[in-house]
Each structure stands twice: as structure tokens, then as C-alpha cells.
Write a protein that holds these residues in place. Structure first.
Motif, PDB file in Angstrom:
ATOM      1  N   TRP A 192       0.837  -1.195   0.000  1.00 56.82           N
ATOM      2  CA  TRP A 192       0.000   0.000   0.000  1.00 56.82           C
ATOM      3  C   TRP A 192       0.878   1.253   0.000  1.00 56.82           C
ATOM      4  N   MET A 193       1.931   1.253   0.818  1.00 58.37           N
ATOM      5  CA  MET A 193       2.814   2.418   0.894  1.00 58.37           C
ATOM      6  C   MET A 193       3.507   2.677  -0.441  1.00 58.37           C
ATOM      7  N   VAL A 194       3.995   1.627  -1.089  1.00 62.69           N
ATOM      8  CA  VAL A 194       4.664   1.775  -2.382  1.00 62.69           C
ATOM      9  C   VAL A 194       3.670   2.260  -3.440  1.00 62.69           C
ATOM     10  N   ALA A 195       2.484   1.683  -3.461  1.00 65.41           N
ATOM     11  CA  ALA A 195       1.480   2.083  -4.444  1.00 65.41           C
ATOM     12  C   ALA A 195       1.075   3.540  -4.255  1.00 65.41           C
ATOM     13  N   THR A 196       0.902   3.962  -3.011  1.00 65.87           N
ATOM     14  CA  THR A 196       0.517   5.350  -2.736  1.00 65.87           C
ATOM     15  C   THR A 196       1.622   6.312  -3.144  1.00 65.87           C
ATOM     16  N   ALA A 197       2.861   6.014  -2.776  1.00 67.77           N
ATOM     17  CA  ALA A 197       3.994   6.860  -3.161  1.00 67.77           C
ATOM     18  C   ALA A 197       4.125   6.917  -4.681  1.00 67.77           C
ATOM     19  N   ALA A 198       3.965   5.790  -5.352  1.00 73.54           N
ATOM     20  CA  ALA A 198       4.070   5.744  -6.813  1.00 73.54           C
ATOM     21  C   ALA A 198       2.969   6.581  -7.469  1.00 73.54           C
ATOM     22  N   LEU A 199       1.773   6.513  -6.931  1.00 74.15           N
ATOM     23  CA  LEU A 199       0.666   7.297  -7.483  1.00 74.15           C
ATOM     24  C   LEU A 199       1.015   8.783  -7.496  1.00 74.15           C
ATOM     25  N   TYR A 200       1.487   9.296  -6.371  1.00 75.45           N
ATOM     26  CA  TYR A 200       1.843  10.710  -6.292  1.00 75.45           C
ATOM     27  C   TYR A 200       3.079  11.028  -7.140  1.00 75.45           C
ATOM     28  N   TRP A 201       4.077  10.156  -7.096  1.00 74.39           N
ATOM     29  CA  TRP A 201       5.323  10.417  -7.824  1.00 74.39           C
ATOM     30  C   TRP A 201       5.117  10.397  -9.340  1.00 74.39           C
ATOM     31  N   PHE A 202       4.487   9.356  -9.854  1.00 76.04           N
ATOM     32  CA  PHE A 202       4.353   9.200 -11.305  1.00 76.04           C
ATOM     33  C   PHE A 202       3.333  10.162 -11.927  1.00 76.04           C
ATOM     34  N   THR A 203       2.415  10.677 -11.134  1.00 75.02           N
ATOM     35  CA  THR A 203       1.473  11.657 -11.663  1.00 75.02           C
ATOM     36  C   THR A 203       1.987  13.087 -11.491  1.00 75.02           C
ATOM     37  N   GLY A 204       3.153  13.221 -10.876  1.00 73.97           N
ATOM     38  CA  GLY A 204       3.757  14.536 -10.705  1.00 73.97           C
ATOM     39  C   GLY A 204       3.055  15.406  -9.675  1.00 73.97           C
ATOM     40  N   THR A 205       2.328  14.793  -8.745  1.00 78.37           N
ATOM     41  CA  THR A 205       1.583  15.574  -7.764  1.00 78.37           C
ATOM     42  C   THR A 205       2.175  15.487  -6.359  1.00 78.37           C
ATOM     43  N   ILE A 206       3.333  14.856  -6.214  1.00 77.90           N
ATOM     44  CA  ILE A 206       3.931  14.703  -4.887  1.00 77.90           C
ATOM     45  C   ILE A 206       4.241  16.058  -4.256  1.00 77.90           C
ATOM     46  N   GLY A 207       4.708  17.010  -5.059  1.00 77.59           N
ATOM     47  CA  GLY A 207       5.047  18.334  -4.530  1.00 77.59           C
ATOM     48  C   GLY A 207       3.845  19.083  -4.020  1.00 77.59           C
ATOM     49  N   SER A 208       2.799  19.156  -4.844  1.00 77.73           N
ATOM     50  CA  SER A 208       1.618  19.900  -4.423  1.00 77.73           C
ATOM     51  C   SER A 208       0.880  19.187  -3.291  1.00 77.73           C
ATOM     52  N   ALA A 209       0.917  17.858  -3.276  1.00 75.91           N
ATOM     53  CA  ALA A 209       0.232  17.110  -2.222  1.00 75.91           C
ATOM     54  C   ALA A 209       0.912  17.291  -0.869  1.00 75.91           C
ATOM     55  N   SER A 210       2.226  17.454  -0.876  1.00 75.34           N
ATOM     56  CA  SER A 210       2.947  17.585   0.390  1.00 75.34           C
ATOM     57  C   SER A 210       3.231  19.036   0.767  1.00 75.34           C
ATOM     58  N   ALA A 211       2.942  19.977  -0.116  1.00 76.67           N
ATOM     59  CA  ALA A 211       3.262  21.389   0.144  1.00 76.67           C
ATOM     60  C   ALA A 211       2.572  21.911   1.401  1.00 76.67           C
ATOM     61  N   LEU A 212       1.323  21.583   1.594  1.00 72.86           N
ATOM     62  CA  LEU A 212       0.584  22.065   2.761  1.00 72.86           C
ATOM     63  C   LEU A 212       1.282  21.657   4.054  1.00 72.86           C
ATOM     64  N   TYR A 213       1.740  20.407   4.117  1.00 73.54           N
ATOM     65  CA  TYR A 213       2.394  19.917   5.326  1.00 73.54           C
ATOM     66  C   TYR A 213       3.738  20.609   5.536  1.00 73.54           C
ATOM     67  N   ALA A 214       4.512  20.776   4.475  1.00 71.37           N
ATOM     68  CA  ALA A 214       5.812  21.447   4.577  1.00 71.37           C
ATOM     69  C   ALA A 214       5.633  22.910   4.986  1.00 71.37           C
ATOM     70  N   GLU A 215       4.648  23.597   4.423  1.00 74.81           N
ATOM     71  CA  GLU A 215       4.410  24.998   4.757  1.00 74.81           C
ATOM     72  C   GLU A 215       3.978  25.152   6.209  1.00 74.81           C
ATOM     73  N   ALA A 216       3.185  24.225   6.705  1.00 72.88           N
ATOM     74  CA  ALA A 216       2.714  24.301   8.089  1.00 72.88           C
ATOM     75  C   ALA A 216       3.866  24.153   9.075  1.00 72.88           C
ATOM     76  N   VAL A 217       4.861  23.355   8.719  1.00 73.34           N
ATOM     77  CA  VAL A 217       6.024  23.172   9.589  1.00 73.34           C
ATOM     78  C   VAL A 217       6.900  24.421   9.558  1.00 73.34           C
ATOM     79  N   ARG A 218       7.118  24.976   8.367  1.00 71.01           N
ATOM     80  CA  ARG A 218       7.973  26.159   8.224  1.00 71.01           C
ATOM     81  C   ARG A 218       7.336  27.420   8.786  1.00 71.01           C
ATOM     82  N   ASP A 219       6.039  27.582   8.601  1.00 69.29           N
ATOM     83  CA  ASP A 219       5.359  28.810   8.990  1.00 69.29           C
ATOM     84  C   ASP A 219       4.013  28.451   9.616  1.00 69.29           C
ATOM     85  N   PRO A 220       3.988  28.183  10.927  1.00 69.67           N
ATOM     86  CA  PRO A 220       2.726  27.810  11.575  1.00 69.67           C
ATOM     87  C   PRO A 220       1.659  28.888  11.360  1.00 69.67           C
ATOM     88  N   LEU A 221       0.424  28.461  11.443  1.00 71.39           N
ATOM     89  CA  LEU A 221      -0.710  29.348  11.233  1.00 71.39           C
ATOM     90  C   LEU A 221      -0.613  30.561  12.143  1.00 71.39           C
TER      91      LEU A 221
END
Length: 81
Positions: free
Chosen positions: A6-35
Motif C-alpha cells: 500500500w505504501m509503495v502504491a501510494t507513493a508511486a501514485l503521487y510520484w508518477f502523476t507529478g503531484t507529490i510536490g503539491s500534495a505535500s506542500a501544505l504539510y511542509a508549509e505548516a512546519v515552516r510557517d505555523p498558522l
């Protein structure tokens, strides 16, 4: 735990569709600049689902948002739609 397939399939889905960056951006931004402390004046509706991954307490939401509607459901979770 999470199944390795499941983990490999989920990572592959985001990676191969080119959406890994936008999908994880919210989490990265929240860590760098809390609300920041602010109040959103736009009328806001909340759908509170019992199986949601994060439950926001109503008093906190009312401190930060103009809550116009607060609805609780006895079922449902993160992917309610």
C-alpha cells in the motif's frame, strides 16, 4: 501498521502523476510557517465528522473563524465525499 504494498502504491501514485510536490506542500508549509493568529471574517461552515483524522475544537474555531454553521455527523471521516 501500513502494508508495504500500500505504501509503495501510494507513493508511486503521487510520484508518477507529478503531484507529490503539491500534495505535500501544505504539510511542509505548516512546519515552516505555523498558522498565524488571525481572524477570518468570511462566514465559515464546519462539517465535523466523528472519524476525522484531526478534530478542531469548536472554541478554537470560533476564535479564528466567523462560524456561521457547525454540523456534526455520527459517521464519516477524512475522505467524506
Amino acid at each position: 501498521g501500513l502494508a508495504p504494498d500500500w505504501m509503495v502504491a501510494t507513493a508511486a501514485l503521487y510520484w508518477f502523476t507529478g503531484t507529490i510536490g503539491s500534495a505535500s506542500a501544505l504539510y511542509a508549509e505548516a512546519v515552516r510557517d505555523p498558522l498565524p493568529e488571525r481572524f477570518v471574517t468570511v462566514p465559515t461552515a464546519v462539517l465535523h465528522l466523528v472519524a476525522e483524522t484531526v478534530i478542531i475544537p469548536r472554541p478554537w474555531a470560533e476564535r479564528h473563524y466567523n462560524i456561521a454553521q457547525w454540523t456534526r455527523h455520527a459517521s464519516g471521516g477524512h475522505y467524506a465525499a
